[in-house]
Design a protein around this motif. Structure first.
Motif, PDB file in Angstrom:
ATOM      1  N   SER A 159       0.844  -1.212   0.000  1.00  0.00           N
ATOM      2  CA  SER A 159       0.000   0.000   0.000  1.00  0.00           C
ATOM      3  C   SER A 159       0.871   1.250   0.000  1.00  0.00           C
ATOM      4  O   SER A 159       0.559   2.225  -0.686  1.00  0.00           O
ATOM      5  CB  SER A 159      -0.921  -0.002   1.223  1.00  0.00           C
ATOM      6  OG  SER A 159      -0.123   0.096   2.402  1.00  0.00           O
ATOM      7  N   ALA A 160       1.996   1.222   0.715  1.00  0.00           N
ATOM      8  CA  ALA A 160       2.865   2.415   0.733  1.00  0.00           C
ATOM      9  C   ALA A 160       3.404   2.667  -0.676  1.00  0.00           C
ATOM     10  O   ALA A 160       3.355   3.798  -1.189  1.00  0.00           O
ATOM     11  CB  ALA A 160       4.015   2.209   1.706  1.00  0.00           C
ATOM     12  N   ALA A 161       3.860   1.596  -1.324  1.00  0.00           N
ATOM     13  CA  ALA A 161       4.415   1.758  -2.678  1.00  0.00           C
ATOM     14  C   ALA A 161       3.306   2.190  -3.639  1.00  0.00           C
ATOM     15  O   ALA A 161       3.482   3.107  -4.452  1.00  0.00           O
ATOM     16  CB  ALA A 161       5.044   0.452  -3.138  1.00  0.00           C
ATOM     17  N   GLN A 162       2.152   1.562  -3.477  1.00  0.00           N
ATOM     18  CA  GLN A 162       1.015   1.869  -4.376  1.00  0.00           C
ATOM     19  C   GLN A 162       0.581   3.325  -4.222  1.00  0.00           C
ATOM     20  O   GLN A 162       0.418   4.058  -5.207  1.00  0.00           O
ATOM     21  CB  GLN A 162      -0.154   0.942  -4.002  1.00  0.00           C
ATOM     22  CG  GLN A 162      -1.371   1.090  -4.892  1.00  0.00           C
ATOM     23  CD  GLN A 162      -1.104   0.573  -6.301  1.00  0.00           C
ATOM     24  OE1 GLN A 162      -0.371  -0.410  -6.476  1.00  0.00           O
ATOM     25  NE2 GLN A 162      -1.640   1.258  -7.297  1.00  0.00           N
ATOM     26  N   THR A 163       0.460   3.743  -2.978  1.00  0.00           N
ATOM     27  CA  THR A 163       0.032   5.132  -2.724  1.00  0.00           C
ATOM     28  C   THR A 163       1.013   6.130  -3.317  1.00  0.00           C
ATOM     29  O   THR A 163       0.634   7.076  -4.003  1.00  0.00           O
ATOM     30  CB  THR A 163      -0.080   5.352  -1.191  1.00  0.00           C
ATOM     31  OG1 THR A 163      -0.933   4.358  -0.642  1.00  0.00           O
ATOM     32  CG2 THR A 163      -0.609   6.752  -0.879  1.00  0.00           C
TER      33      THR A 163
END
Ligand code: SAJ
Length: 439
Positions: free
Chosen positions: A7-11
C-alpha cells in the motif's frame, strides 16, 4: 488486505503518476535548484529547502542566483505557487519525496567531508514518516547510501523498500552547458531494493527525458565516480603530455588537434593551468579514500592529482621564463591575469587555478591585476582584488596571462596592446604572434 508495504508503494506511485506528490529538494545550489524547477514545471508542488535564509528569500522573490536557471523561468513557478523555498526543515513531515543535493567537499586532509549529508539526513530523520521516497544526489563514495543514510532513516515500523524508499542518483550538471541541461541529461538511479529503484525511476520519468535504472545504490554511486575520475585522469594525462612536449619543443595543441581527427577510440582533452571546480578535482578522492579502506590503492587518481596540482607552478615558471627572455625580472613586473573562474563562461572560482597562480606570482614579487566579466571581485589570502578592464590593463602590463578563456574577451585588441602573452588555454590559436608563449 494489502500489506503495508504494497500500500505504501502503491500510494506513492499514484501520487507520482498524478503529479500530486509533494516534492522536496534539500540544497538549492547549481544542482538542487534546476532539479526543483524541472519538477515544478512538470506540475508537482515543489518545496525547496536550504539553510541560507538569503537564498530562500531571493528564490521566493523569483530571483535566481544559479546561472542555468533563468529568472523568467523561476518567477512564474513562484507566482503559481508551484515552487516555494523555505529554511524550515519541519516541512519534511508533509513531503512525499525528498532529494538531497548538498555539497560533498574534501577536508584539507583530502578526506571526504560528509557533514552536509549527515546534517541533511538528521533533519530528514527528525521529521520522517512512512510513505516517503528519499534520493541522495550528492557525489559521494560507494556505500554512502546504504552504510550512512539508510541507518539514519530505518527504524521499527519504517523498513526500507516497504514503508519508505531510498535511492541514489548522481547529478550530472555541467554549469553553463547550453546544450545539456537538467531535463535532457540522462538520469541514472539505483535503489536499496527493487521497489526503491522502481519508484525512483517512475519519479524522475515525470520530469526528465531519459532515466537509466541500475541495480543498486552502490552502482549508481560508482557511475558518477567513474565519470569524473575518467575526466580527471585524462586531463592529468594531457597535462603530462604538455610537460613532455614543452621539454621536447613540440606544440602539444597541434598534437591533440591532429590526434582528434581519429574518428574512433580517441577523445580530446586539453592541457590547462590546473584543475578547477568543485567536482573533478574532488570527486575522485572520494573514491580513492574508500578504496584505501578496501585495501586497494587508486594509483591513477593520486598520480593525476599530483600532475594537475603541479600545473599552476608550471605556468608561473613559464611566465618567469617568458619575462626573462624580455630581460625583465618577475619581481616588480605587472602581470595581468585574464580569467579568474575555473572554466570559461561561468563565474565560479572554487578550486580555480587562477587563485593559485595569482598567489604564487605575488609571493615572487609580481604586481597583479585581473579581468573576469563574471567575477567582479576576488578575495584571496586576506586581500581583495577588483576586476579591471582587460584591454586597458593588457596595454599596461609587462605580461598578460590567459588563465580562463572566456568568449567575451576581445582577444584581437588584447594581443594588439600586449607586449607579451602567456596563453594557457590556446585561446589565441587563430592569432599567431611572436608575442605569444603557449603551454
Ligand atoms: N579542464 C581541462 N582540460 C579539459 C577539460 C577540463 O583542463 O580538457 C579543466 C577545466 O578548465 C576545469 C576543470 O578541468 O578547471 C573541470 O572542467 P569540467 O569541464 O569537467 O567542468 P565542471 O567541473 O564544471 O563540470 C563537470 C562536468 N563537465 C563535463 O562533463 C564537461 C561533468 O564532468 C560533471 O557533470 C560535473 O563536473 C559534476 O558536477 O560532477
Amino acid at each position: 488486505m494489502q500489506s503495508s508495504a504494497a500500500s505504501a508503494a502503491q500510494t506513492l506511485e499514484e501520487k507520482i503518476k498524478s503529479r500530486t506528490a509533494r516534492v522536496g529538494i534539500i540544497g538549492l545550489g547549481y544542482v538542487g535548484l534546476p532539479l526543483a524547477v524541472e519538477f515544478a514545471r512538470a506540475g508537482f508542488p515543489v518545496t525547496g529547502i536550504d539553510i541560507e535564509p538569503s537564498k530562500v528569500e531571493q528564490l521566493n522573490r523569483g530571483e535566481s542566483y544559479v546561472q542555468d536557471v533563468a529568472p523568467d523561468v523561476l518567477r512564474p513557478l513562484v507566482g503559481a505557487k508551484k515552487f516555494h523555498a523555505t529554511a524550515d526543515f519541519s516541512v519534511i513531515s508533509e513531503l512525499d519525496t525528498i532529494n538531497i543535493a548538498v555539497p560533498t567537499p574534501l577536508r584539507k586532509t583530502k578526506d571526504p567531508d560528509m557533514s552536509y549529508i549527515v546534517s541533511a539526513c538528521q533533519a530528514i530523520a527528525q521529521y520522517f514518516g512512512p510513505g516517503k521516497l528519499v534520493i541522495l544526489e550528492s557525489t559521494t563514495y560507494p556505500g554512502t547510501t546504504d552504510e550512512l543514510v539508510l541507518p539514519m532513516l530505518e527504524r521499527p515500523g519504517l523498513k526500507v523498500g516497504e514503508q519508505f524508499f531510498l535511492c541514489f542518483s548522481p547529478e550530472r550538471v555541467d554549469p553553463g552547458n547550453a546544450q545539456f541541461q537538467t531535463a535532457n541529461i540522462p538520469k541514472v538511479v539505483g535503489g536499496i531494493t527493487p521497489a526503491c529503484t522502481k519508484l525512483g525511476t517512475l519519479f524522475y520519468s515525470q520530469a526528465l527525458e531519459t532515466v537509466v535504472p541500475v541495480s543498486s545504490t552502490r552502482v549508481a554511486e560508482m557511475v558518477k565516480l567513474l565519470e569524473n575520475t575518467f575526466r580527471m585522469i585524462n586531463i592529468g594525462l594531457v597535462n603530462e603530455m604538455a610537460l613532455m612536449c614543452d621539454r621536447m619543443g613540440i606544440n602539444v595543441w597541434e598534437v591533440i588537434d591532429a590526434a582528434a581527427t581519429k574518428p574512433f577510440g580517441f577523445m580530446p582533452f586539453y592541457p590547462g593551468p590546473g584543475l578547477g571546480g568543485h567536482c573533478i578535482p574532488i570527486d575522485p578522492f572520494y573514491l580513492s579514500w574508500k578504496t584505501k579502506q578496501a585495501g586497494i590503492e587508486a594509483r591513477f587518481i593520486e598520480l593525476a592529482g599530483y600532475i594537475n596540482g603541479q600545473m599552476p607552478h608550471f605556468v608561473v615558471d613559464k611566465i618567469q621564463n617568458a619575462l626573462n627572455d624580455h630581460s625583465k625580472p618577475l619581481r616588480g613586473s605587472h602581470i595581468h591575469i585574464l580569467g579568474a573562474a575555473y572554466k570559461r563562461n561561468i563565474g565560479d572560482v572554487r578550486e580555480s587555478p587562477a587563485l593559485d597562480i595569482i598567489l604564487l606570482l605575488e609571493r615572487r614579487g609580481a604586481r597583479i591585476t585581473y579581468s573576469d566579466p563574471f567575477v567582479p571581485q576576488l578575495q584571496l589570502d586576506g586581500h581583495q582584488l577588483t576586476a579591471q578592464d582587460a584591454v586597458t590593463q593588457s596595454g599596461e602590463a609587462d605580461c598578460v596571462v590567459i588563465v580562463t578563456d572566456h568568449s567575451s574577451f576581445d582577444y584581437s585588441a588584447i594581443l594588439e596592446r600586449a607586449q607579451l602573452v602567456v596563453d594557457t588555454r590556446n585561446a589565441l590559436k587563430n592569432h599567431p604572434s611572436s608575442k605569444v608563449v603557449r603551454l
